[in-house]
Design an enzyme around this catalytic site. Sequence first.
Site, mmCIF file in Angstrom:
data_model
loop_
_atom_site.group_PDB
_atom_site.id
_atom_site.type_symbol
_atom_site.label_atom_id
_atom_site.label_comp_id
_atom_site.label_asym_id
_atom_site.label_seq_id
_atom_site.Cartn_x
_atom_site.Cartn_y
_atom_site.Cartn_z
ATOM 1 N N CYS A 88 104.825 36.202 33.516
ATOM 2 C CA CYS A 88 105.559 35.420 32.513
ATOM 3 C C CYS A 88 105.934 36.264 31.304
ATOM 4 O O CYS A 88 105.346 37.311 31.048
ATOM 5 C CB CYS A 88 104.771 34.173 32.101
ATOM 6 S SG CYS A 88 103.564 34.435 30.796
ATOM 7 N N GLY A 117 96.039 5.838 40.350
ATOM 8 C CA GLY A 117 94.766 5.359 39.813
ATOM 9 C C GLY A 117 93.645 6.372 39.899
ATOM 10 O O GLY A 117 92.469 6.011 39.859
ATOM 11 N N CYS A 177 100.012 38.540 35.394
ATOM 12 C CA CYS A 177 100.977 37.442 35.275
ATOM 13 C C CYS A 177 102.368 37.973 34.947
ATOM 14 O O CYS A 177 102.533 38.912 34.179
ATOM 15 C CB CYS A 177 100.517 36.469 34.183
ATOM 16 S SG CYS A 177 101.672 35.124 33.886
ATOM 17 N N ASP A 207 108.183 8.632 37.549
ATOM 18 C CA ASP A 207 107.110 7.688 37.845
ATOM 19 C C ASP A 207 107.641 6.276 37.572
ATOM 20 O O ASP A 207 108.794 6.096 37.189
ATOM 21 C CB ASP A 207 105.854 8.015 37.037
ATOM 22 C CG ASP A 207 106.107 7.986 35.542
ATOM 23 O OD1 ASP A 207 107.191 7.496 35.110
ATOM 24 O OD2 ASP A 207 105.236 8.444 34.783
ATOM 25 N N SER A 208 106.793 5.297 37.754
ATOM 26 C CA SER A 208 107.270 3.911 37.683
ATOM 27 C C SER A 208 107.199 3.334 36.276
ATOM 28 O O SER A 208 107.750 2.277 36.005
ATOM 29 C CB SER A 208 106.387 3.045 38.582
ATOM 30 O OG SER A 208 105.083 2.933 38.029
ATOM 31 N N GLY A 209 106.495 4.016 35.401
ATOM 32 C CA GLY A 209 106.220 3.453 34.079
ATOM 33 C C GLY A 209 104.915 2.692 34.029
ATOM 34 O O GLY A 209 104.446 2.322 32.951
ATOM 35 N N GLY A 210 104.327 2.470 35.201
ATOM 36 C CA GLY A 210 103.101 1.677 35.261
ATOM 37 C C GLY A 210 101.954 2.300 34.476
ATOM 38 O O GLY A 210 101.345 1.655 33.624
ATOM 39 N N PHE A 211 101.669 3.547 34.745
ATOM 40 C CA PHE A 211 100.548 4.190 34.071
ATOM 41 C C PHE A 211 100.725 4.162 32.555
ATOM 42 O O PHE A 211 99.797 3.853 31.809
ATOM 43 C CB PHE A 211 100.410 5.644 34.548
ATOM 44 C CG PHE A 211 99.301 6.382 33.853
ATOM 45 C CD1 PHE A 211 97.976 6.127 34.176
ATOM 46 C CD2 PHE A 211 99.575 7.303 32.857
ATOM 47 C CE1 PHE A 211 96.940 6.787 33.517
ATOM 48 C CE2 PHE A 211 98.547 7.969 32.198
ATOM 49 C CZ PHE A 211 97.231 7.701 32.531
ATOM 50 N N ASP A 246 103.608 -0.212 39.374
ATOM 51 C CA ASP A 246 102.272 -0.518 39.865
ATOM 52 C C ASP A 246 101.372 -0.832 38.686
ATOM 53 O O ASP A 246 101.674 -0.457 37.548
ATOM 54 C CB ASP A 246 101.694 0.667 40.651
ATOM 55 C CG ASP A 246 101.595 1.930 39.801
ATOM 56 O OD1 ASP A 246 102.457 2.118 38.908
ATOM 57 O OD2 ASP A 246 100.680 2.729 40.012
ATOM 58 N N GLN A 255 96.949 2.212 45.440
ATOM 59 C CA GLN A 255 95.906 1.967 44.437
ATOM 60 C C GLN A 255 94.608 1.587 45.156
ATOM 61 O O GLN A 255 94.414 1.983 46.292
ATOM 62 C CB GLN A 255 96.373 0.870 43.468
ATOM 63 C CG GLN A 255 97.541 1.307 42.567
ATOM 64 C CD GLN A 255 97.106 2.268 41.471
ATOM 65 O OE1 GLN A 255 95.922 2.528 41.261
ATOM 66 N NE2 GLN A 255 98.111 2.851 40.774
ATOM 67 N N ASP A 301 101.339 16.367 39.647
ATOM 68 C CA ASP A 301 101.864 16.513 38.285
ATOM 69 C C ASP A 301 100.684 16.379 37.352
ATOM 70 O O ASP A 301 99.692 15.705 37.681
ATOM 71 C CB ASP A 301 102.875 15.419 37.954
ATOM 72 C CG ASP A 301 102.181 14.128 37.569
ATOM 73 O OD1 ASP A 301 101.694 13.424 38.468
ATOM 74 O OD2 ASP A 301 102.081 13.827 36.365
#
Lengths: 388, 388
Positions: free
Chosen positions: B308, B218, B306, B92-96, B146, B191, B268
């Site tokens: 797992c 967002g 499942c 990700d961009s680090g924005g959040f 962002d 956004q 994600d």
Amino acid sequence: MTPSAFQVLASDGAARRARLTTPHGDVETPIFMPVGTQGTVKSLTPADLRDAGAQIVLGNTYHLFLRPGHELVAALGGLHRFMGWDGPLLTDSGGFQVFSLSKLRKISEEGVSFRSPVDGSARMLTPELSIEIQQALGADVIHPLDECLAYPVTRAATEASLALTLRWAARAQAVHRDGSKPGVALFGIVQGGVYEDLRRRAVEETVALGFDGYAIGGMAVGEPKAALHQLTALVAGLLPPDRPRYLMGVGKPDDLVEAVARGVDMFDCVLPTRNARNGQAFTADGPVTIKQARYTRDPAPLEPSCSCYACRHFSRAYLRHLFMAEELLAYRLLSLHNLTFFLELMGAMRAAIATGAFAAFRTRFLERYRVSSDLVPPWSSDRGQDLS
Amino acid sequence: MTPSAFQVLASDGAARRARLTTPHGDVETPIFMPVGTQGTVKSLTPADLRDAGAQIVLGNTYHLFLRPGHELVAALGGLHRFMGWDGPLLTDSGGFQVFSLSKLRKISEEGVSFRSPVDGSARMLTPELSIEIQQALGADVIHPLDECLAYPVTRAATEASLALTLRWAARAQAVHRDGSKPGVALFGIVQGGVYEDLRRRAVEETVALGFDGYAIGGMAVGEPKAALHQLTALVAGLLPPDRPRYLMGVGKPDDLVEAVARGVDMFDCVLPTRNARNGQAFTADGPVTIKQARYTRDPAPLEPSCSCYACRHFSRAYLRHLFMAEELLAYRLLSLHNLTFFLELMGAMRAAIATGAFAAFRTRFLERYRVSSDLVPPWSSDRGQDLS
């Protein structure tokens, strides 16, 4: 257990290469047993334990008694099934834990009463109940409740405690004879503190009671290192050669080598897993404290020759990052590495004994391990619970 | 990235079955991306991620920038090698994060200045630096810095913020064009808050800039569920059909199904791992809160169907015991199960879309999942860091 359930395959000096047969499979000795305090070796799965080379796992009677309770474990098919480990399981008696962990404990001829640290309830552990718990858990090797003294303790107090432990051992035997499944082994515990004559008496009277194997208890509780080695040699040398010998709560890698040299077959210790969670990795060159700045950009694995998943995939720099960031994966990877190191060390000792090369192995290992480990500060006492 | 790097293989209503090609391999969509905040998906190894069915992992630019630092990661061969994951990586961009985690942050045309929660140092993240960090990490899919707004925010503030995000996006593109390795995809982030006209404008102007794929940002920040679904449908419907669509930070299993139905390809969320550490397991019948007394003696696995490791080996009673005893293995096993559940859900959606059976799948899944999940209290907001 018939005498054939323990077979000495080779000797090299006092060191023995042997095989312990249990209802859940054979254990090649000398062996180290990972500690599964609360029904899990912390952070690891049974598959991890197999990968690390584990053959037998230790469960703590005291902890499982308090949570989730032996009746619940029994109702779910026993500890093997509960925790998903289908190999041999050994349980301790709860003695060491009840004396080191419980507040307000009160000891009497009948047993030990104490308050549960889990829920504050009043509990009592007796020699009979300790065996019943271990039977309910379904362990392959079990132990009689013993009084485990701290260090130092006077000779008189040690003597009185030893007498109590022996009376409790006889009571435990009766319950074992009546209720244990075929093939389950009851090991006697040799106490006697740091007093040679009491240790001699402890061996004599414990062996007179007759057990499938013998644990050396009350060690690694703070006594000088020389006393540990000396008393181990004394007790191991007096025990019957056709029965397994288990040094409880020991220890550091060099202590394992020294104790094997003195005739010990089995070990357990929280060090590989507890120290992993404190960021310490064991290597042939001594312990590595992963948070040290010198590993910040170190691209090498913890130990280039190690076969564990951590060493095959990750750098010291990455492990240090995980540890500094308090990532759960740090504890898991270091635990896996440390157990692999301990178990590969035992395998190397087995191979050395089998070929009559143990003396040379011991010298070589200790030289390399000690030279390097002197560079880092010694860590704290190696006995204890694998809890925090 | 050439247009052929994203190929729509089948459609079913608005739902798409597609393939994203990256320098580290293909990603079959719709797909869920486990969150590896600090260079690890908490408690799990890359081998576990593969076992769970992970195809692409998300790394957090903000966290890796602060610790251990992108230069260190680059010096050790990049994030793939550092964390031992050889499949596709998205950052990700680090924005959040910079807006939700940093104290004393100050936003300007240039970027965001803030104090590092790790060491208190003064830091500044700019659109240029964000891309440089992601290039140093070596991610396959990267994002422009962002501004991520909380909810609610006024229309005027949202409009101004959107304009800034668009100016930053253009600056990010320039750095990407100059310095990214061939094949690395830059996704634009749409956004616009909860305002439909601003979302329309955001799509129009972001697409005008031209990106390899489009993230819907967002969302899942506290807005009503209806707004999430409605805005997702609006934005996804306006985005170019030949590019991947990624709904950031979403979400709960039912939200994933609803968003796929609206044309989203990638997701994600920290829910499967964070809720695992809080004792919540996802199943087709809704979430299970493992500490509940009703599981104390439950011999069944979390989910019988499942595949797992946790479901193949352990009972709910054992998992509950581990969780009550605060055993690290509890967090690991529940994380593994939850990720497996999320990824098997994505696989089931891919299969349903491919055969034109998505509508039926959606109805069936939601009916079963919602009926049951109503029995347990809703858990808190699903957006956030995978930290505590």
